[in-house]
Design a protein around this motif. Structure first.
Motif, short mmCIF file in Angstrom:
data_model
loop_
_atom_site.label_atom_id
_atom_site.label_comp_id
_atom_site.label_asym_id
_atom_site.label_seq_id
_atom_site.Cartn_x
_atom_site.Cartn_y
_atom_site.Cartn_z
N UNK A 449 1.60 3.65 -18.95
CA UNK A 449 0.25 3.12 -18.74
C UNK A 449 -0.55 4.19 -18.02
N UNK A 450 -1.87 4.14 -18.20
CA UNK A 450 -2.71 5.20 -17.64
C UNK A 450 -3.01 5.04 -16.16
N UNK A 451 -2.97 3.82 -15.66
CA UNK A 451 -3.35 3.59 -14.25
C UNK A 451 -2.33 2.65 -13.61
N UNK A 452 -1.75 3.08 -12.52
CA UNK A 452 -0.62 2.37 -11.93
C UNK A 452 -0.94 1.98 -10.48
N UNK A 453 -0.68 0.72 -10.14
CA UNK A 453 -0.86 0.26 -8.77
C UNK A 453 0.48 -0.01 -8.12
N UNK A 454 0.65 0.44 -6.89
CA UNK A 454 1.86 0.12 -6.12
C UNK A 454 1.42 -0.79 -4.99
N UNK A 455 1.74 -2.05 -5.12
CA UNK A 455 1.24 -3.11 -4.24
C UNK A 455 -0.29 -3.17 -4.25
N UNK A 456 -0.89 -2.69 -5.33
CA UNK A 456 -2.34 -2.74 -5.55
C UNK A 456 -2.52 -3.30 -6.96
N UNK A 457 -3.15 -4.47 -7.11
CA UNK A 457 -3.13 -5.10 -8.44
C UNK A 457 -4.12 -4.52 -9.44
N UNK A 458 -5.28 -4.01 -8.95
CA UNK A 458 -6.28 -3.48 -9.88
C UNK A 458 -6.52 -2.01 -9.53
N UNK A 459 -5.70 -1.12 -10.04
CA UNK A 459 -5.79 0.28 -9.63
C UNK A 459 -6.87 1.07 -10.37
N UNK A 460 -8.12 0.60 -10.28
CA UNK A 460 -9.24 1.35 -10.88
C UNK A 460 -9.42 2.63 -10.06
#
Ligand code: NAD
Length: 515
Positions: A449-460
């Motif tokens: 995937x292009x955008x990854x969150x670590x304990x962050x749900x919307x990693x814009x």
């Protein structure tokens, strides 16, 4: 203000704002559509047609291109310090008038004011990034590449570029595009969504107020006719698109076939993995805000929670507990946290998954059709909905729902959770909730995937990184805004220069060597 040539268009019928009608903005003024085709624009909270929007013909797109082409030579020659000054003024005027802009978003998209202001704040980030354009356009310089020879790179604008935008971010996504496009010296044509077109015209007015010369920023409204005219127009050098995957694919294939540079961002199905060691309360809060914010009409919304192992029951309970506390209502209600969907057709399509999901074996834990505004209101409301025990073969999993429906998929292991994401045709955003740094690191390494969150749900990504998905979430090479946006809207020119001493020049028929 920089003087530009008068655009080569007929503006004799240029209209002052007509209440109830949204017209084009070409060459620095409103231009009433002449195609005879218009669309209805709804107030989604009441279900009534609030105004109409003109639909451009190919001729009207051509007028906008003529205006943008006429403005290009002077705009690209405008000094970087002058462009920066104008960008600062755009940033300030958008910030000062953000409440008026937000009101347009609430009126036509339906999102509540707090969400509309959040959208604008993320758009303003892009204007702030673009204010650094003198630094961003610095090229490289190599002295003495060969004896007496210097080599350097400059990045130049493409010319007239176009942006085609979706309904769900009528202010932010245009700002993703035009901030970097005009900062780099291009002139711009925006074709916003016909569902909520007024924000684009308001932005055009603000840009004019900030000193953007006539023709540098234009808006043509419309549907497929206008889009196809943009894709085929020989004087448009590049197209940026954000919208659904089938249209993104069409834009990419048609635009590149016509020789244009294209970046086309498509749909999404964003998964959030919750591991057994995660903080359940934190994960439940994150899932609810990421799934239901903006009624789930965000390309980075979490639509699937992948519950790993024994976490599932307690996580579903924690999410279920939170849903009745979210107030659904029109943007005019100061307590409302989630507004309506954009159209009746879209609302009904979203609601249809609450029928097909359980029919195919999912468990309907919370049914948004029970909400009073769904049952009795005239607006396009649907309450928050939760589907548990969803399986990958179900229709509700295979499609992008784009509404306030969160799905829970239960898997026994982390490996199966990652495989589920990597097998999905979309690859926009994803997230993992865990306390284990090693697993989080492994996830960022192997997830597609292009955008990854670590304990962050919307990693814009913030504006100084770039935004883009993988797989069917993006067609093209370069992500949007940020450093890749600068690259997209410019092309490199490499200059090799020599200043020979007088009297030393001689003809050499050999191929240039670098020593
Ligand atoms: P859409 O694809 O229906 O429309 C996007 C734009 O394309 C609009 O300007 C529309 O007028 C135009 N368009 C629609 N049908 C067309 C056709 N047949 N030919 C040519 N042009 C056409 O998308 P939407 O419903 O406005 O927006 C929601 C979609 O956008 C969702 O799929 C969402 O995931 C996606 N989206 C993606 C991102 C991202 O960054 N990847 C961001 C926001 C939205």
């Amino acid at each position: 203000m920089t003087q530009v040539a008068e655009p080569a268009i007929d503006t004799t019928d240029a209209a002052s704002p007509t209440p109830g009608r949204v017209s084009h903005w070409i060459g620095g003024r409103l231009v009433a559509g002449r195609s005879g085709r218009q669309g209805d624009v709804y107030d989604p909270a009441t279900g009534v047609v609030a105004r109409t929007v003109d639909f451009a013909s190919a001729d009207e797109v051509d007028q906008a291109v003529a205006a943008a082409s006429a403005a290009f030579p002077a705009w690209r020659a405008t000094s970087l310090s002058k462009r920066t000054e104008i960008l600062f003024r755009i940033r300030n005027v958008v910030e000062q008038r953000r409440h008026e802009l937000a009101a347009h978003l609430t009126a036509e998209h339906g999102k509540v004011p707090s969400d509309a202001l959040g959208e604008i704040a993320r758009g303003i980030e892009n204007l702030e990034f673009a204010c650094g354009i003198p630094n961003l356009l610095k090229g490289g310089f190599t002295e003495q590449a060969s004896t007496g020879v210097d080599v350097y790179q400059i990045r130049q604008p493409l010319g007239v570029v176009a942006g085609i935008t979706p309904f769900n971010f009528p202010a932010m996504v245009p700002m993703w595009m035009f901030a970097t496009a005009i900062a780099t010296g291009n002139t711009f044509i925006l074709k916003p969504s016909e569902k909520d077109p007024s924000a684009a015209n308001f932005l055009a007015e603000l840009l004019a107020e900030a000193g953007v010369p006539d023709g540098v920023f234009n808006v043509v409204h419309g549907d497929k006719v206008a889009v196809d005219a943009i894709l085929e127009h020989p004087d448009i050098a590049a197209v940026s698109f954000v919208g659904s995957t089938p249209i993104a694919r069409h834009i990419y294939e048609t635009g590149t076939k016509a020789g244009k540079r294209v970046q086309a961002l498509g749909g999404a199905k964003n998964h959030m993995i919750v591991l057994p060691d995660a903080d359940i309360e934190m994960a439940a809060d994150a899932a609810v805000s990421a799934a239901y914010g903006s009624a789930g009409e965000r390309c980075m919304a979490i639509s699937v929670v992948v519950a790993v192992g024994e976490v599932a029951d307690s996580l579903v309970d924690a999410i279920t507990l939170r849903l009745p506390r979210i107030k659904v209502g029109p943007g005019s209600d100061p307590d409302a946290e989630m507004g309506p969907l954009v159209t009746r057709e879209h609302r009904d399509k979203v609601a249809s998954y609450l029928e097909s999901g359980p029919a195919q074996g999912a468990e309907l834990v919370v049914d948004g059709r029970q909400h009073v505004l769904y049952q009795e209101g005239q607006g396009f409301f649907l309450g928050l909905s939760l589907l548990d025990k969803v399986r990958p073969e179900m229709e509700c999993y295979r499609n992008e729902i784009f509404g306030p429906v969160l799905e829970i998929v239960r898997v026994p292991t982390y490996a199966e959770a990652v495989a589920l994401i990597n097998d999905n045709p979309y690859g926009n955003g994803t997230a993992i909730f865990t306390r284990d740094g090693g697993v989080a690191r492994q996830f960022q390494f192997e997830v597609n995937a292009g955008m990854v969150g670590i304990n962050v749900p919307i990693p814009v990504p913030v504006a100084y990184y770039s935004f883009g998905g993988w797989k069917s979430s993006l067609f093209g090479d370069l992500h949007m805004y940020g450093p890749e946006g600068i690259q997209f809207y410019t092309r490199a020119k490499i200059v090799t220069s020599r200043w020979p001493d007088p009297g030393t020049s001689k003809v050499d028929l050999g191929f240039p060597r670098t020593r």
